[in-house]
Design a protein around this motif. Sequence first.
Motif, PDB file in Angstrom:
ATOM      1  N   ALA A 173       0.820  -1.203   0.000  1.00  0.00           N
ATOM      2  CA  ALA A 173       0.000   0.000   0.000  1.00  0.00           C
ATOM      3  C   ALA A 173       0.858   1.260   0.000  1.00  0.00           C
ATOM      4  O   ALA A 173       0.597   2.214  -0.742  1.00  0.00           O
ATOM      5  CB  ALA A 173      -0.941  -0.004   1.208  1.00  0.00           C
ATOM      6  N   LYS A 176       2.441   1.781  -3.400  1.00  0.00           N
ATOM      7  CA  LYS A 176       1.504   2.333  -4.372  1.00  0.00           C
ATOM      8  C   LYS A 176       1.169   3.799  -4.072  1.00  0.00           C
ATOM      9  O   LYS A 176       0.843   4.565  -4.979  1.00  0.00           O
ATOM     10  CB  LYS A 176       0.220   1.498  -4.404  1.00  0.00           C
ATOM     11  N   GLU A 256      -7.316   4.345   3.482  1.00  0.00           N
ATOM     12  CA  GLU A 256      -8.548   3.834   4.079  1.00  0.00           C
ATOM     13  C   GLU A 256      -8.285   2.368   4.409  1.00  0.00           C
ATOM     14  O   GLU A 256      -8.196   1.519   3.525  1.00  0.00           O
ATOM     15  CB  GLU A 256      -9.718   3.959   3.105  1.00  0.00           C
ATOM     16  N   VAL A 278      -5.560   5.899  -0.894  1.00  0.00           N
ATOM     17  CA  VAL A 278      -5.239   4.492  -1.136  1.00  0.00           C
ATOM     18  C   VAL A 278      -6.256   3.638  -0.393  1.00  0.00           C
ATOM     19  O   VAL A 278      -6.358   3.707   0.829  1.00  0.00           O
ATOM     20  CB  VAL A 278      -3.805   4.154  -0.681  1.00  0.00           C
ATOM     21  N   LEU A 279      -6.994   2.831  -1.137  1.00  0.00           N
ATOM     22  CA  LEU A 279      -8.039   1.994  -0.562  1.00  0.00           C
ATOM     23  C   LEU A 279      -7.445   0.632  -0.229  1.00  0.00           C
ATOM     24  O   LEU A 279      -7.155  -0.169  -1.116  1.00  0.00           O
ATOM     25  CB  LEU A 279      -9.199   1.858  -1.546  1.00  0.00           C
ATOM     26  N   VAL A 280      -7.269   0.387   1.075  1.00  0.00           N
ATOM     27  CA  VAL A 280      -6.642  -0.843   1.555  1.00  0.00           C
ATOM     28  C   VAL A 280      -7.689  -1.783   2.147  1.00  0.00           C
ATOM     29  O   VAL A 280      -7.730  -2.968   1.838  1.00  0.00           O
ATOM     30  CB  VAL A 280      -5.552  -0.538   2.601  1.00  0.00           C
ATOM     31  N   ILE A 282     -11.190  -3.627   2.633  1.00  0.00           N
ATOM     32  CA  ILE A 282     -12.148  -4.099   1.633  1.00  0.00           C
ATOM     33  C   ILE A 282     -13.544  -4.135   2.261  1.00  0.00           C
ATOM     34  O   ILE A 282     -13.802  -4.941   3.156  1.00  0.00           O
ATOM     35  CB  ILE A 282     -11.770  -5.498   1.119  1.00  0.00           C
ATOM     36  N   ILE A 301      -6.366   8.085  -6.940  1.00  0.00           N
ATOM     37  CA  ILE A 301      -6.959   6.976  -6.209  1.00  0.00           C
ATOM     38  C   ILE A 301      -6.229   5.690  -6.573  1.00  0.00           C
ATOM     39  O   ILE A 301      -6.095   5.348  -7.745  1.00  0.00           O
ATOM     40  CB  ILE A 301      -8.460   6.841  -6.511  1.00  0.00           C
ATOM     41  N   GLU A 302      -5.746   5.000  -5.548  1.00  0.00           N
ATOM     42  CA  GLU A 302      -5.077   3.714  -5.733  1.00  0.00           C
ATOM     43  C   GLU A 302      -5.858   2.650  -4.969  1.00  0.00           C
ATOM     44  O   GLU A 302      -6.431   2.919  -3.911  1.00  0.00           O
ATOM     45  CB  GLU A 302      -3.638   3.756  -5.200  1.00  0.00           C
ATOM     46  N   THR A 303      -5.872   1.448  -5.506  1.00  0.00           N
ATOM     47  CA  THR A 303      -6.504   0.330  -4.810  1.00  0.00           C
ATOM     48  C   THR A 303      -5.459  -0.739  -4.525  1.00  0.00           C
ATOM     49  O   THR A 303      -4.453  -0.850  -5.231  1.00  0.00           O
ATOM     50  CB  THR A 303      -7.649  -0.278  -5.643  1.00  0.00           C
ATOM     51  N   VAL A 304      -5.709  -1.497  -3.468  1.00  0.00           N
ATOM     52  CA  VAL A 304      -4.765  -2.526  -3.025  1.00  0.00           C
ATOM     53  C   VAL A 304      -5.509  -3.842  -2.865  1.00  0.00           C
ATOM     54  O   VAL A 304      -6.558  -3.894  -2.212  1.00  0.00           O
ATOM     55  CB  VAL A 304      -4.109  -2.121  -1.682  1.00  0.00           C
ATOM     56  N   PHE A 305      -4.957  -4.889  -3.458  1.00  0.00           N
ATOM     57  CA  PHE A 305      -5.470  -6.235  -3.238  1.00  0.00           C
ATOM     58  C   PHE A 305      -4.286  -7.133  -2.896  1.00  0.00           C
ATOM     59  O   PHE A 305      -3.461  -7.460  -3.753  1.00  0.00           O
ATOM     60  CB  PHE A 305      -6.194  -6.762  -4.484  1.00  0.00           C
TER      61      PHE A 305
END
Length: 362
Positions: A173, A176, A256, A278-280, A282, A301-305
């Motif tokens: 995260a 990113k 988040e 950064v959306l961590v 879920i 906006i970044e997303t993390v999976f």
Amino acid sequence: MNSATSATDPTTQEKTMNAVVLERRHEIRIRPVPGPGRVGPDEVRIGVHTVGICGSDVHYYTHGRIGPYVVEDPMVLGHEASGTVLEVGADVTHLAVGDRVCMEPGIPDPRSRASRLGIYNVDPDVRFWATPPVHGCLRPEIVHPADFTYKLPDRLSLEEGALIEPFAVAVHAVTKARISPGDVVAVVGAGTIGVLTAIAATASGASRVYVSDVAPEKFAKLRAYPTIHPVDAGEQDLAEVVREATEGWGADVVFEASGNPRAFGSLWEAPAPGGAVVLVGIPVSPVSLDVAAAQARELRIETVFRYANAYPRAIELAASPAVDLGALISATYPFEEAVTAFERGAEARPTDTKIQIRVAGA
């Protein structure tokens, strides 16, 4: 040739061993399961030492599903693990019997397009421990690809090694987010991932990190980090605290990490113009995003999976003086008390950060 004799009698490799099995929702048992089988040329046999209980493990226990992943058959739990190499395959050169290791639990198809692009974490065919129908690692031995097995430096204990998996999420995260030295950071949620993200952000150059949660008891594990500032969400608004601390400008990066749908209502109030979100975490159900608010300040906006290619960096950072993963361990249960450990995990005590199970000797 780099083959080696297993510390376990080869004649027993096909026999059963006890494991922590989620039989169905609300029912966990310790019972025999088939052994992991023989070691292939690119694999290693590992004696599992410590396994951490993740929120996803608990969610499968309490709800029986996470989104499209449904527990339809008994499943061995656990994916945050460390252990000792017992046997190496003929083509393995970077590991040896006796090495202390941690294991990356998601195994992609190396020929997939996602893998070739370096984003193997989003390979649709990835097989991830303790994600239905794939069994996890809460058992005395596992066989695992050597390419996803990492030697631990001497400074890290095996208990800390089992924390590398969630720490890799935080490191991914932060990577990113593209944090720069001196950045001001805000983290929504002080669960395990939120705490680890705050620590990773601090170690990566953030000058100040503001962490909010409705349970101030969670902040205790962060007192050792003077640049991390807790914000009691029951008493203060994170966005207001950040704006006041930055002369009205806002945070350079907002993570988040709660997954709480309510957090998205005010998520765009904390970042600075041109900043990153950064959306961590879920969310378990769909949430609304105020796209216009994000566009008005050109937020990135970044997303993390999970993570990809993050384990080596996470291990290096965890072994540095800037990080103390061991301080985050709230309790360790012996293997035979695994059911009790999961019951405690389901309680979600605000003072707990990480509960682990000691498998070695089971």
